[in-house]
Design a protein around this motif. Structure first.
Motif, short mmCIF file in Angstrom:
data_model
loop_
_atom_site.label_atom_id
_atom_site.label_comp_id
_atom_site.label_asym_id
_atom_site.label_seq_id
_atom_site.Cartn_x
_atom_site.Cartn_y
_atom_site.Cartn_z
N THR A 8 1.10 -1.31 0.19
CA THR A 8 -0.23 -0.16 0.18
C THR A 8 0.94 1.47 -0.42
OG1 THR A 8 -1.78 -0.97 1.28
CG2 THR A 8 -2.14 1.19 1.23
N ALA A 9 2.06 1.71 1.06
CA ALA A 9 3.32 2.34 0.87
C ALA A 9 3.49 2.28 -0.12
CB ALA A 9 3.81 2.19 2.24
N LEU A 14 4.08 6.81 -5.01
CA LEU A 14 4.68 7.28 -6.48
C LEU A 14 4.71 8.76 -6.90
CD1 LEU A 14 1.51 5.86 -8.21
CD2 LEU A 14 4.13 4.51 -8.15
N PRO A 15 5.65 8.82 -8.35
CA PRO A 15 6.27 9.91 -8.56
C PRO A 15 5.83 10.90 -9.10
CG PRO A 15 7.81 8.50 -9.79
CD PRO A 15 6.45 7.76 -8.94
N ALA A 16 6.15 12.16 -8.29
CA ALA A 16 5.25 13.33 -8.15
C ALA A 16 5.21 13.61 -9.73
CB ALA A 16 5.79 14.54 -6.81
N LEU A 17 3.33 14.32 -10.37
CA LEU A 17 3.68 14.29 -11.80
C LEU A 17 4.37 16.09 -11.79
CD1 LEU A 17 1.17 13.78 -13.95
CD2 LEU A 17 -0.24 15.53 -12.84
N ALA A 18 4.89 16.38 -10.74
CA ALA A 18 5.20 17.38 -12.10
C ALA A 18 6.24 17.04 -12.07
CB ALA A 18 4.94 18.81 -10.67
N ARG A 19 7.03 16.10 -11.79
CA ARG A 19 9.16 15.43 -11.67
C ARG A 19 8.50 14.75 -12.88
NH1 ARG A 19 11.19 14.97 -6.12
NH2 ARG A 19 10.49 17.28 -4.69
N GLU A 358 0.73 20.22 5.56
CA GLU A 358 2.07 19.77 5.03
C GLU A 358 2.22 17.97 4.80
OE1 GLU A 358 3.55 20.62 9.39
OE2 GLU A 358 4.27 22.29 8.79
N THR A 359 1.18 18.08 4.94
CA THR A 359 1.12 16.11 4.65
C THR A 359 1.45 16.02 3.47
OG1 THR A 359 0.16 15.56 6.61
CG2 THR A 359 -0.12 14.14 5.25
N LEU A 363 3.62 14.16 0.86
CA LEU A 363 2.49 12.69 0.02
C LEU A 363 3.22 13.47 -1.55
CD1 LEU A 363 -0.14 12.34 1.80
CD2 LEU A 363 2.23 10.95 1.71
N THR A 364 2.28 14.40 -2.39
CA THR A 364 2.95 14.82 -2.57
C THR A 364 4.50 14.97 -3.81
OG1 THR A 364 2.21 16.93 -3.11
CG2 THR A 364 0.59 15.51 -3.73
N GLY A 365 5.55 15.78 -2.98
CA GLY A 365 6.81 15.70 -3.53
C GLY A 365 7.40 14.74 -3.17
N ALA A 366 7.37 13.38 -2.61
CA ALA A 366 8.29 12.34 -2.16
C ALA A 366 8.04 11.89 -3.88
CB ALA A 366 7.27 11.36 -1.40
N TYR A 367 9.56 11.47 -3.15
CA TYR A 367 10.03 10.39 -4.98
C TYR A 367 11.03 9.95 -4.01
CZ TYR A 367 11.57 9.98 -9.61
OH TYR A 367 11.12 9.12 -11.12
#
Length: 437
Positions: A8-9, A14-19, A358-359, A363-367
């Motif tokens: 699940t984690a 997953l990679p951020a869409l912006a990246r 912050e969360t 979560l959206t920036g994690a790579y």
């Protein structure tokens, strides 16, 4: 149980869409099999992932551990190659194969160079379709499994997980260890391996993904070479697991200055409309960061444990919210009280706007580095398929996170966190803690 959280984690971080955007192609083989492919010809190798739904949950109850043992034997000889001959053939091709069985799936992972692809695929096909299960190999691998089971008897985390599962799931396969017991594994025979192979590896439950130096046409042909001769159907799936665990505390005596504590209750399915709000809430409560509430309240403020976390665990037939920590025996009672209080607080109040913002950013920036390369991508793709996710999920996931509102987390917090339902399994000799009810 922590291992169950890994899938699940992995799917959520997953990679951020912006990246990065992942271009996934659905591939149909001439024989009717389906796969997802990320084509990349920069490096001349391919990673292939195959999953068969069912895993150790398909065991005959009287033969518990058969599928797990069978997974350890797939590479121990196939066709006219004995164990050593198979290993030498694989190594000569610089190929990598691995096989495993979990509660919900039988996994096949392969990596091979483009120049050796045909030979590597032929060798893998031999293992999947014509495993030998030689008596000496069965005896050797069975003893390895038994050694692990004997070690489990001294592992507090395993003892806690076993007790929790047994109480939660009753007669369902989830209630017992997929590796089996010492008694059931000792009794397994070569004939049992043949039956387990037919039960677990079938075309009606297969999911396939690939990433790397291969075209859709080549992958389609490869799938049929590998899997076309397998049985059309396998053993029936076990069905929905009941949740029988009542709230309270179970203490299992274990001679140690520390206690290992596993706790939790029923959770939320990943296809539930409230799942992303639940995922954010759990990240705030007990995610992997030191800013998580449980880390702050139990570890930092009070020094009751070195580490603590909580997890949304989604299995094929059950969902749960789980957590785990270790503490010295004189601190267990206070730690349990703090966890109950934090469960109650978030259920009643939700989280702050700052925590939500912050969360989301995290979560959206994690790579994570685990997603960097063909093998991690192939693993993610096959997991997505098994979870029923749409093929564009990697490129839309961040928007789903961003769409969660304060109203959502407030509403879902009361649904997800149920302090009155918590059960704690304590393995150790905790002071002031006894089994209840």
């Amino acid at each position: 149980m922590i291992l169950r959280a890994a899938l699940t984690a992995a799917l959520l971080l997953l990679p951020a869409l912006a990246r990065a955007e992942i271009d996934i192609t659905e591939v149909k083989s001439p024989g009717g099999l389906t796969a997802w492919l990320v084509e990349d010809h920069d490096i001349p190798f391919t990673a292939l992932e195959i999953r068969f739904r069912g895993g150790t949950s398909l065991d005959d109850p009287a033969k518990r551990g058969a599928i797990y043992l069978m997974a350890g034997l797939i590479e121990e000889g196939a066709g006219d190659l004995d164990s050593r001959g198979f290993a030498e053939a694989r190594d000569a091709l610089a190929a990598h194969f691995s096989f495993g069985a979990s509660a919900d799936g039988f996994s096949v992972s392969a990596r091979f160079l483009t120049e050796n692809r045909d030979q590597a695929v032929d060798l893998l096909a031999l293992a999947l379709n014509q495993p030998r299960f030689d008596e000496d190999a069965v005896a050797r691998v069975r003893e390895q499994v038994l050694s692990g089971l004997r070690s489990d008897e001294k592992d507090p985390a395993v003892l806690a997980s076993r007790a929790f599962d047994a109480m939660a799931y009753g007669e369902h396969p989830y209630a017992s260890a997929g590796r089996g017991s010492i008694d059931t594994v000792q009794a397994l025979t070569r004939a049992d391996m043949v039956v387990a192979h037919k039960a677990a590896l079938a075309r009606d439950r297969v999911y396939i993904s690939a990433a790397g130096d291969i075209t859709a046409e080549e992958l389609g042909l490869m799938m049929d070479r590998l899997l076309g001769a397998l049985p059309e159907t396998g053993a029936p799936q076990p069905g929905r697991a009941p949740w029988l665990l009542k709230p309270g505390v179970t203490v299992i005596d274990f001679p140690s200055p520390q206690s290992l504590v596993t706790f939790g209750h029923e959770g939320i399915a990943q296809d539930d409309p409230d799942f992303f709000a639940a995922y954010i809430l759990n990240e705030v409560m007990g995610g992997g960061r030191f800013s998580a509430r449980l880390m702050n309240e139990v570890r930092d403020k009070r020094g009751l444990t070195y580490g603590i976390g909580s997890y949304l665990i989604g299995m094929d037939h059950s969902e749960s919210v789980m957590g785990q920590f270790s503490a010295s025996n004189d601190k267990v009672a206070e730690a349990i009280a703090v966890i109950r209080a934090e469960w109650q607080k978030i259920a009643a109040e939700g989280i702050a706007e700052k925590e939500l913002a912050e969360t989301k950013t995290y979560l959206t920036g994690a790579y994570p580095l685990r997603f960097d390369g063909n093998a991690p991508i192939a693993s993610i793709l096959v997991g997505m398929q098994m979870q029923g996710m749409p093929i564009d999920y990697p490129n839309t996931r961040n928007a789903r996170i961003e769409a969660v509102t304060m109203d959502d987390v407030k509403r879902v917090a009361a649904r997800l966190f149920r302090p009155e339902a918590l059960h704690f399994v304590v393995v150790g000799r905790p002071e002031g803690v006894t089994s209840e009810p």
